[in-house]
Design a protein around this motif. Sequence first.
Motif, PDB file in Angstrom:
ATOM      1  N   PRO A  29       0.811  -1.215   0.000  1.00  0.00           N
ATOM      2  CA  PRO A  29       0.000   0.000   0.000  1.00  0.00           C
ATOM      3  C   PRO A  29       0.850   1.273   0.000  1.00  0.00           C
ATOM      4  O   PRO A  29       1.844   1.363   0.718  1.00  0.00           O
ATOM      5  CB  PRO A  29      -0.805  -0.107   1.307  1.00  0.00           C
ATOM      6  N   VAL A  30       0.428   2.227  -0.786  1.00  0.00           N
ATOM      7  CA  VAL A  30       0.994   3.569  -0.732  1.00  0.00           C
ATOM      8  C   VAL A  30      -0.172   4.544  -0.766  1.00  0.00           C
ATOM      9  O   VAL A  30      -1.016   4.488  -1.666  1.00  0.00           O
ATOM     10  CB  VAL A  30       1.998   3.843  -1.872  1.00  0.00           C
ATOM     11  N   VAL A  31      -0.245   5.408   0.241  1.00  0.00           N
ATOM     12  CA  VAL A  31      -1.300   6.409   0.343  1.00  0.00           C
ATOM     13  C   VAL A  31      -0.775   7.719  -0.228  1.00  0.00           C
ATOM     14  O   VAL A  31       0.252   8.234   0.231  1.00  0.00           O
ATOM     15  CB  VAL A  31      -1.742   6.603   1.809  1.00  0.00           C
ATOM     16  N   LEU A  32      -1.467   8.253  -1.240  1.00  0.00           N
ATOM     17  CA  LEU A  32      -1.051   9.495  -1.886  1.00  0.00           C
ATOM     18  C   LEU A  32      -2.163  10.525  -1.750  1.00  0.00           C
ATOM     19  O   LEU A  32      -3.309  10.265  -2.127  1.00  0.00           O
ATOM     20  CB  LEU A  32      -0.733   9.253  -3.363  1.00  0.00           C
ATOM     21  N   ILE A  33      -1.810  11.706  -1.240  1.00  0.00           N
ATOM     22  CA  ILE A  33      -2.783  12.742  -0.911  1.00  0.00           C
ATOM     23  C   ILE A  33      -2.620  13.919  -1.877  1.00  0.00           C
ATOM     24  O   ILE A  33      -1.509  14.421  -2.077  1.00  0.00           O
ATOM     25  CB  ILE A  33      -2.589  13.210   0.542  1.00  0.00           C
ATOM     26  N   HIS A  34      -3.721  14.350  -2.457  1.00  0.00           N
ATOM     27  CA  HIS A  34      -3.691  15.410  -3.462  1.00  0.00           C
ATOM     28  C   HIS A  34      -3.533  16.795  -2.835  1.00  0.00           C
ATOM     29  O   HIS A  34      -3.557  16.971  -1.623  1.00  0.00           O
ATOM     30  CB  HIS A  34      -4.955  15.359  -4.317  1.00  0.00           C
ATOM     31  N   GLY A  35      -3.401  17.795  -3.705  1.00  0.00           N
ATOM     32  CA  GLY A  35      -3.198  19.167  -3.274  1.00  0.00           C
ATOM     33  C   GLY A  35      -4.485  19.961  -3.128  1.00  0.00           C
ATOM     34  O   GLY A  35      -5.579  19.498  -3.471  1.00  0.00           O
ATOM     35  N   TYR A  36      -4.344  21.170  -2.632  1.00  0.00           N
ATOM     36  CA  TYR A  36      -5.460  22.099  -2.412  1.00  0.00           C
ATOM     37  C   TYR A  36      -6.119  22.456  -3.744  1.00  0.00           C
ATOM     38  O   TYR A  36      -5.426  22.652  -4.752  1.00  0.00           O
ATOM     39  CB  TYR A  36      -4.920  23.352  -1.729  1.00  0.00           C
ATOM     40  N   PHE A  37      -7.457  22.551  -3.742  1.00  0.00           N
ATOM     41  CA  PHE A  37      -8.275  22.811  -4.932  1.00  0.00           C
ATOM     42  C   PHE A  37      -8.364  21.592  -5.840  1.00  0.00           C
ATOM     43  O   PHE A  37      -9.153  21.586  -6.768  1.00  0.00           O
ATOM     44  CB  PHE A  37      -7.727  23.975  -5.779  1.00  0.00           C
ATOM     45  N   SER A  38      -7.531  20.581  -5.648  1.00  0.00           N
ATOM     46  CA  SER A  38      -7.444  19.460  -6.577  1.00  0.00           C
ATOM     47  C   SER A  38      -8.301  18.299  -6.091  1.00  0.00           C
ATOM     48  O   SER A  38      -9.125  18.437  -5.176  1.00  0.00           O
ATOM     49  CB  SER A  38      -5.985  19.043  -6.756  1.00  0.00           C
ATOM     50  N   THR A  39      -8.119  17.144  -6.717  1.00  0.00           N
ATOM     51  CA  THR A  39      -8.806  15.909  -6.338  1.00  0.00           C
ATOM     52  C   THR A  39      -7.845  14.754  -6.575  1.00  0.00           C
ATOM     53  O   THR A  39      -6.813  14.909  -7.245  1.00  0.00           O
ATOM     54  CB  THR A  39     -10.063  15.669  -7.195  1.00  0.00           C
ATOM     55  N   ALA A  40      -8.189  13.593  -6.043  1.00  0.00           N
ATOM     56  CA  ALA A  40      -7.364  12.415  -6.309  1.00  0.00           C
ATOM     57  C   ALA A  40      -7.282  12.152  -7.807  1.00  0.00           C
ATOM     58  O   ALA A  40      -6.221  11.810  -8.335  1.00  0.00           O
ATOM     59  CB  ALA A  40      -7.938  11.207  -5.573  1.00  0.00           C
ATOM     60  N   PHE A  41      -8.410  12.305  -8.496  1.00  0.00           N
ATOM     61  CA  PHE A  41      -8.410  12.042  -9.935  1.00  0.00           C
ATOM     62  C   PHE A  41      -7.479  12.988 -10.678  1.00  0.00           C
ATOM     63  O   PHE A  41      -6.645  12.557 -11.482  1.00  0.00           O
ATOM     64  CB  PHE A  41      -9.829  12.156 -10.501  1.00  0.00           C
ATOM     65  N   VAL A  42      -7.598  14.282 -10.409  1.00  0.00           N
ATOM     66  CA  VAL A  42      -6.783  15.261 -11.126  1.00  0.00           C
ATOM     67  C   VAL A  42      -5.305  15.093 -10.790  1.00  0.00           C
ATOM     68  O   VAL A  42      -4.436  15.107 -11.672  1.00  0.00           O
ATOM     69  CB  VAL A  42      -7.261  16.690 -10.805  1.00  0.00           C
ATOM     70  N   ASN A  43      -5.000  14.923  -9.514  1.00  0.00           N
ATOM     71  CA  ASN A  43      -3.603  14.897  -9.076  1.00  0.00           C
ATOM     72  C   ASN A  43      -2.883  13.609  -9.474  1.00  0.00           C
ATOM     73  O   ASN A  43      -1.717  13.637  -9.899  1.00  0.00           O
ATOM     74  CB  ASN A  43      -3.550  15.055  -7.562  1.00  0.00           C
ATOM     75  N   TRP A  44      -3.571  12.473  -9.353  1.00  0.00           N
ATOM     76  CA  TRP A  44      -2.878  11.185  -9.456  1.00  0.00           C
ATOM     77  C   TRP A  44      -3.304  10.308 -10.625  1.00  0.00           C
ATOM     78  O   TRP A  44      -2.493   9.509 -11.108  1.00  0.00           O
ATOM     79  CB  TRP A  44      -3.062  10.398  -8.159  1.00  0.00           C
ATOM     80  N   ILE A  45      -4.540  10.437 -11.075  1.00  0.00           N
ATOM     81  CA  ILE A  45      -5.046   9.517 -12.101  1.00  0.00           C
ATOM     82  C   ILE A  45      -5.002  10.121 -13.494  1.00  0.00           C
ATOM     83  O   ILE A  45      -4.562   9.480 -14.452  1.00  0.00           O
ATOM     84  CB  ILE A  45      -6.478   9.062 -11.738  1.00  0.00           C
TER      85      ILE A  45
END
Length: 253
Positions: A29-45
């Motif tokens: 497992p690796v937990v990745l946290i997105h930035g302000y104003f963003s989302t998991a989809f935008v930041n990582w996917i």
Amino acid sequence: MADIPTQTHHFASFDGTELAWHEMGEGRPVVLIHGYFSTAFVNWIRYGHAEKIAAEGFRVIMPDLRGHGESAKPHDAASYPPDVLMRDGLALIERLGLTDYDLGGYSLGGRTTARMLANGATPGKVVIAGMGLRGLTDTQGRGTYFRRVLGNLGSFERGTPEWLTEAFLKTTGGDPEALLRILDTFVDTPLDQVAAIAQPVAVISGIEDQDNGPAHELSDLLPNGRLIEIPGNHMSAVTRRELGQSIADFLVA
């Protein structure tokens, strides 16, 4: 869209607020946290980072922060106490029963990672991206900027940093009132607590990114810090394939 399927789940955080997280891949497992104003989809996917990491044998766990993405966006002040994002992060780790995992984030996600480390999180490896030392120890600096943007939407000259920030807010469908409340949750991490982070840490920064102070100040302070520079500034570095590749290379090393 990624070829590796993404699953979305929800859970009740420590105070009952419903939060979302997304998963891709199987393995460590690796937990990745997105930035302000963003989302998991935008930041990582969207730009392939999660898929690149998952392809290396990782279970990539990507929460949507409170007030963002598919998580709840309450407007009441009581839902945004200091350090609430840290508490949400620890609640997710507890919910998933993670004991042997890695942890990281971009921008506000990197700051949230540092807060989690200062409050008992014990990952094996750490990624702090889009974040300098100043952004951890003096959180109100950037908070003042975002308060000005959120308080004056529609008034900025095209091409200015504020206009670009507002344009990003529109692309992510952010809720300005909830996002303004998020600023009340920021907590500074004292210098000695940052210096006490003992894990291997990849400090990843766009070579033109000075938004949260010079990244090298953070990597230099950390006993096991390593600076990785990639193309771009604070906004554009997220779109570069080098971000996902750098995280994947660091985690498998």
